[in-house]
Motif scaffolding. Structure first.
Motif, PDB file in Angstrom:
ATOM      1  N   LEU A 106       0.731  -1.193   0.105  1.00 61.88           N
ATOM      2  CA  LEU A 106       0.026   0.087  -0.316  1.00 61.88           C
ATOM      3  C   LEU A 106       1.043   1.469   0.191  1.00 61.88           C
ATOM      4  O   LEU A 106       2.153   1.269   0.600  1.00 61.88           O
ATOM      5  CB  LEU A 106      -1.105   0.466   1.177  1.00 61.88           C
ATOM      6  CG  LEU A 106      -2.040  -1.018   1.244  1.00 61.88           C
ATOM      7  CD1 LEU A 106      -1.944  -1.167   2.680  1.00 61.88           C
ATOM      8  CD2 LEU A 106      -3.114  -1.201  -0.089  1.00 61.88           C
ATOM      9  N   HIS A 107       0.066   2.222  -0.372  1.00 65.13           N
ATOM     10  CA  HIS A 107       1.304   3.723  -0.592  1.00 65.13           C
ATOM     11  C   HIS A 107      -0.161   5.135  -0.303  1.00 65.13           C
ATOM     12  O   HIS A 107      -1.114   4.590  -1.058  1.00 65.13           O
ATOM     13  CB  HIS A 107       1.755   4.052  -2.319  1.00 65.13           C
ATOM     14  CG  HIS A 107       2.518   5.519  -1.959  1.00 65.13           C
ATOM     15  ND1 HIS A 107       3.846   4.025  -1.398  1.00 65.13           N
ATOM     16  CD2 HIS A 107       2.344   6.207  -2.799  1.00 65.13           C
ATOM     17  CE1 HIS A 107       4.163   6.405  -1.519  1.00 65.13           C
ATOM     18  NE2 HIS A 107       3.445   6.890  -2.653  1.00 65.13           N
ATOM     19  N   THR A 108       0.181   6.127   0.253  1.00 64.53           N
ATOM     20  CA  THR A 108      -0.714   6.865   0.232  1.00 64.53           C
ATOM     21  C   THR A 108      -1.001   7.458  -0.698  1.00 64.53           C
ATOM     22  O   THR A 108      -0.359   7.760  -2.006  1.00 64.53           O
ATOM     23  CB  THR A 108       0.294   8.145   1.034  1.00 64.53           C
ATOM     24  OG1 THR A 108       1.038   7.596   2.489  1.00 64.53           O
ATOM     25  CG2 THR A 108      -0.716   9.744   1.509  1.00 64.53           C
ATOM     26  N   VAL A 122       3.726  14.326   8.069  1.00 61.26           N
ATOM     27  CA  VAL A 122       3.871  13.250   7.401  1.00 61.26           C
ATOM     28  C   VAL A 122       3.311  13.145   5.882  1.00 61.26           C
ATOM     29  O   VAL A 122       2.428  13.658   5.214  1.00 61.26           O
ATOM     30  CB  VAL A 122       3.001  11.950   7.722  1.00 61.26           C
ATOM     31  CG1 VAL A 122       3.080  10.646   7.102  1.00 61.26           C
ATOM     32  CG2 VAL A 122       2.995  11.930   9.164  1.00 61.26           C
ATOM     33  N   LYS A 123       4.308  12.939   5.472  1.00 61.96           N
ATOM     34  CA  LYS A 123       3.956  13.297   3.728  1.00 61.96           C
ATOM     35  C   LYS A 123       3.334  12.137   2.704  1.00 61.96           C
ATOM     36  O   LYS A 123       2.502  12.212   2.238  1.00 61.96           O
ATOM     37  CB  LYS A 123       5.302  13.706   2.963  1.00 61.96           C
ATOM     38  CG  LYS A 123       5.746  15.186   3.071  1.00 61.96           C
ATOM     39  CD  LYS A 123       6.996  15.503   2.633  1.00 61.96           C
ATOM     40  CE  LYS A 123       6.401  16.353   1.141  1.00 61.96           C
ATOM     41  NZ  LYS A 123       8.076  17.123   0.657  1.00 61.96           N
ATOM     42  N   SER A 142       7.644   2.503   5.891  1.00 56.72           N
ATOM     43  CA  SER A 142       8.213   3.014   5.725  1.00 56.72           C
ATOM     44  C   SER A 142       7.669   4.831   5.763  1.00 56.72           C
ATOM     45  O   SER A 142       6.307   4.203   5.398  1.00 56.72           O
ATOM     46  CB  SER A 142       8.508   3.021   4.715  1.00 56.72           C
ATOM     47  OG  SER A 142      10.288   2.037   4.583  1.00 56.72           O
ATOM     48  N   MET A 143       8.111   5.617   5.655  1.00 50.53           N
ATOM     49  CA  MET A 143       7.205   7.439   5.385  1.00 50.53           C
ATOM     50  C   MET A 143       8.322   7.951   5.217  1.00 50.53           C
ATOM     51  O   MET A 143       9.165   8.030   5.668  1.00 50.53           O
ATOM     52  CB  MET A 143       6.188   7.644   6.983  1.00 50.53           C
ATOM     53  CG  MET A 143       7.019   7.757   8.547  1.00 50.53           C
ATOM     54  SD  MET A 143       6.225   8.407   9.381  1.00 50.53           S
ATOM     55  CE  MET A 143       7.763   8.608  10.795  1.00 50.53           C
ATOM     56  N   SER A 144       7.985   9.101   4.133  1.00 50.83           N
ATOM     57  CA  SER A 144       8.331  10.097   4.712  1.00 50.83           C
ATOM     58  C   SER A 144       7.961  11.841   5.055  1.00 50.83           C
ATOM     59  O   SER A 144       6.620  11.486   5.286  1.00 50.83           O
ATOM     60  CB  SER A 144       8.616  10.999   3.142  1.00 50.83           C
ATOM     61  OG  SER A 144       7.332  11.284   2.354  1.00 50.83           O
ATOM     62  N   ASP A 146       8.282  16.674   6.019  1.00 49.92           N
ATOM     63  CA  ASP A 146       8.223  17.189   5.207  1.00 49.92           C
ATOM     64  C   ASP A 146      10.427  17.348   5.868  1.00 49.92           C
ATOM     65  O   ASP A 146      10.865  18.753   5.424  1.00 49.92           O
ATOM     66  CB  ASP A 146       7.410  18.859   5.897  1.00 49.92           C
ATOM     67  CG  ASP A 146       7.008  18.733   7.394  1.00 49.92           C
ATOM     68  OD1 ASP A 146       7.987  17.658   8.221  1.00 49.92           O
ATOM     69  OD2 ASP A 146       6.286  19.352   7.361  1.00 49.92           O
ATOM     70  N   LYS A 147      10.825  16.493   6.659  1.00 51.33           N
ATOM     71  CA  LYS A 147      11.932  16.787   7.187  1.00 51.33           C
ATOM     72  C   LYS A 147      13.104  15.465   7.203  1.00 51.33           C
ATOM     73  O   LYS A 147      14.073  15.726   6.406  1.00 51.33           O
ATOM     74  CB  LYS A 147      12.377  17.099   8.654  1.00 51.33           C
ATOM     75  CG  LYS A 147      11.312  18.092   8.681  1.00 51.33           C
ATOM     76  CD  LYS A 147      12.048  19.593   9.668  1.00 51.33           C
ATOM     77  CE  LYS A 147      11.426  20.110   9.843  1.00 51.33           C
ATOM     78  NZ  LYS A 147      10.277  20.593  10.848  1.00 51.33           N
ATOM     79  N   GLN A 148      11.954  14.426   6.679  1.00 54.13           N
ATOM     80  CA  GLN A 148      13.326  13.049   5.801  1.00 54.13           C
ATOM     81  C   GLN A 148      12.581  12.595   4.743  1.00 54.13           C
ATOM     82  O   GLN A 148      10.825  12.669   4.637  1.00 54.13           O
ATOM     83  CB  GLN A 148      13.332  12.141   7.091  1.00 54.13           C
ATOM     84  CG  GLN A 148      13.624  12.477   8.484  1.00 54.13           C
ATOM     85  CD  GLN A 148      14.802  12.521   8.818  1.00 54.13           C
ATOM     86  OE1 GLN A 148      15.680  12.223   7.806  1.00 54.13           O
ATOM     87  NE2 GLN A 148      15.641  13.411  10.047  1.00 54.13           N
ATOM     88  N   PRO A 149      12.962  12.084   4.438  1.00 51.57           N
ATOM     89  CA  PRO A 149      12.493  11.480   3.022  1.00 51.57           C
ATOM     90  C   PRO A 149      12.382   9.914   3.434  1.00 51.57           C
ATOM     91  O   PRO A 149      12.487   9.771   4.714  1.00 51.57           O
ATOM     92  CB  PRO A 149      14.151  11.156   1.821  1.00 51.57           C
ATOM     93  CG  PRO A 149      15.096  11.150   2.741  1.00 51.57           C
ATOM     94  CD  PRO A 149      14.691  11.999   3.952  1.00 51.57           C
ATOM     95  N   MET A 150      11.300   8.961   2.716  1.00 48.79           N
ATOM     96  CA  MET A 150      10.943   7.598   3.033  1.00 48.79           C
ATOM     97  C   MET A 150      12.325   7.178   3.189  1.00 48.79           C
ATOM     98  O   MET A 150      13.355   6.631   3.118  1.00 48.79           O
ATOM     99  CB  MET A 150      10.397   7.207   1.155  1.00 48.79           C
ATOM    100  CG  MET A 150       9.609   6.082   1.341  1.00 48.79           C
ATOM    101  SD  MET A 150       7.912   6.151   2.621  1.00 48.79           S
ATOM    102  CE  MET A 150       7.231   6.961   1.416  1.00 48.79           C
ATOM    103  N   THR A 151      12.037   7.045   4.341  1.00 47.47           N
ATOM    104  CA  THR A 151      13.012   5.742   5.464  1.00 47.47           C
ATOM    105  C   THR A 151      11.928   4.510   6.374  1.00 47.47           C
ATOM    106  O   THR A 151      10.532   5.316   7.312  1.00 47.47           O
ATOM    107  CB  THR A 151      13.229   7.189   6.464  1.00 47.47           C
ATOM    108  OG1 THR A 151      14.137   7.665   5.335  1.00 47.47           O
ATOM    109  CG2 THR A 151      14.815   5.847   7.050  1.00 47.47           C
ATOM    110  N   GLN A 152      12.282   3.814   6.239  1.00 48.80           N
ATOM    111  CA  GLN A 152      11.696   2.330   6.914  1.00 48.80           C
ATOM    112  C   GLN A 152      11.223   3.189   9.037  1.00 48.80           C
ATOM    113  O   GLN A 152      12.218   3.603   9.414  1.00 48.80           O
ATOM    114  CB  GLN A 152      12.241   1.351   7.369  1.00 48.80           C
ATOM    115  CG  GLN A 152      11.262   0.423   8.198  1.00 48.80           C
ATOM    116  CD  GLN A 152      12.164  -0.689   8.002  1.00 48.80           C
ATOM    117  OE1 GLN A 152      12.290  -1.724   7.202  1.00 48.80           O
ATOM    118  NE2 GLN A 152      12.128  -2.019   9.193  1.00 48.80           N
TER     119      GLN A 152
END
Ligand code: HEM
Length: 162
Positions: A106-108, A122-123, A142-144, A146-152
């Motif tokens: 699944l993805h947002t 959360v983006k 995993s999530m990204s 507004d401060k971090q790229p997609m990370t577990q």
């Protein structure tokens, strides 16, 4: 309970109650690693929908940290799945993806929050639910922000409650 509606019958392997076997692992570049327990509940009431509720707690203090609840729908005649989710943090999400065998990715697709939600925001969220050959269920998220790229952020395995 009524029979599982055929619109979601390919997700019958999710139905019931699950509990983490061992504490799950939480991580993120901006956080100290943490451990958590979680129970999952998937139920149906004869509609072409599965209802769910997830409760996650701190593995040591048992304090409830995170909760999600919502609905699962499938696009008729396809393997397209949608999760419609409300989270205690204020985040509401539609996640979409595909069911392949007993693996659900699944993805947002859409995301919203209260105007006063705390930061970082959360983006995007990506998660996989996969039924293992031994009957356990695994979730990786995993999530990204507004401060971090997609990370577990999360990894956990559940066993089915009798
Ligand atoms: C922190 C999102 C699920 C435990 C965070 C942060 C975000 C976030 C954005 C702040 C990160 C930062 O400061 O850079 C989410 C989303 C989830 C989710 C979108 C599900 C879709 C969970 C679950 C747990 C959990 C299931 C299990 C206990 C924590 C903890 C922190 C944290 C302990 C650090 C403390 C805090 O800021 O409250 N999460 N999370 N999260 N999350 Fe999650």
């Amino acid at each position: 309970p009524a029979k599982l509606d055929k619109a979601v019958s390919s997700l019958d392997w999710l139905l019931g109650n699950w509990e983490s076997v061992e504490p799950g692992k939480g991580s993120y570049p901006s956080l100290k690693d943490f451990r958590y327990t979680e129970d999952l509940h998937f139920a149906q009431m004869g509609q072409p929908i599965i209802n769910f509720m997830f409760n996650a707690s701190d593995a040591e203090t048992k304090k409830i940290l995170h909760r999600e609840c919502g609905f699962i729908r499938m696009q008729t005649g396809t393997n397209r799945v949608a999760f419609i989710i409300a989270q205690n943090s204020g985040l509401v999400e539609v996640e979409e993806g595909e069911l392949v065998g007993k693996k659900l990715s699944l993805h947002t697709q859409a995301l919203a929050r209260p105007s006063f939600a705390k930061e970082p925001h959360v983006k995007e969220v990506s998660r996989v639910f996969q039924l293992q050959p031994d009957g356990k269920l695994e979730q990786t998220l995993s999530m990204s922000t507004d401060k971090q790229p997609m990370t577990q952020h999360l990894h956990i395995t559940y066993s089915r409650l009798a």
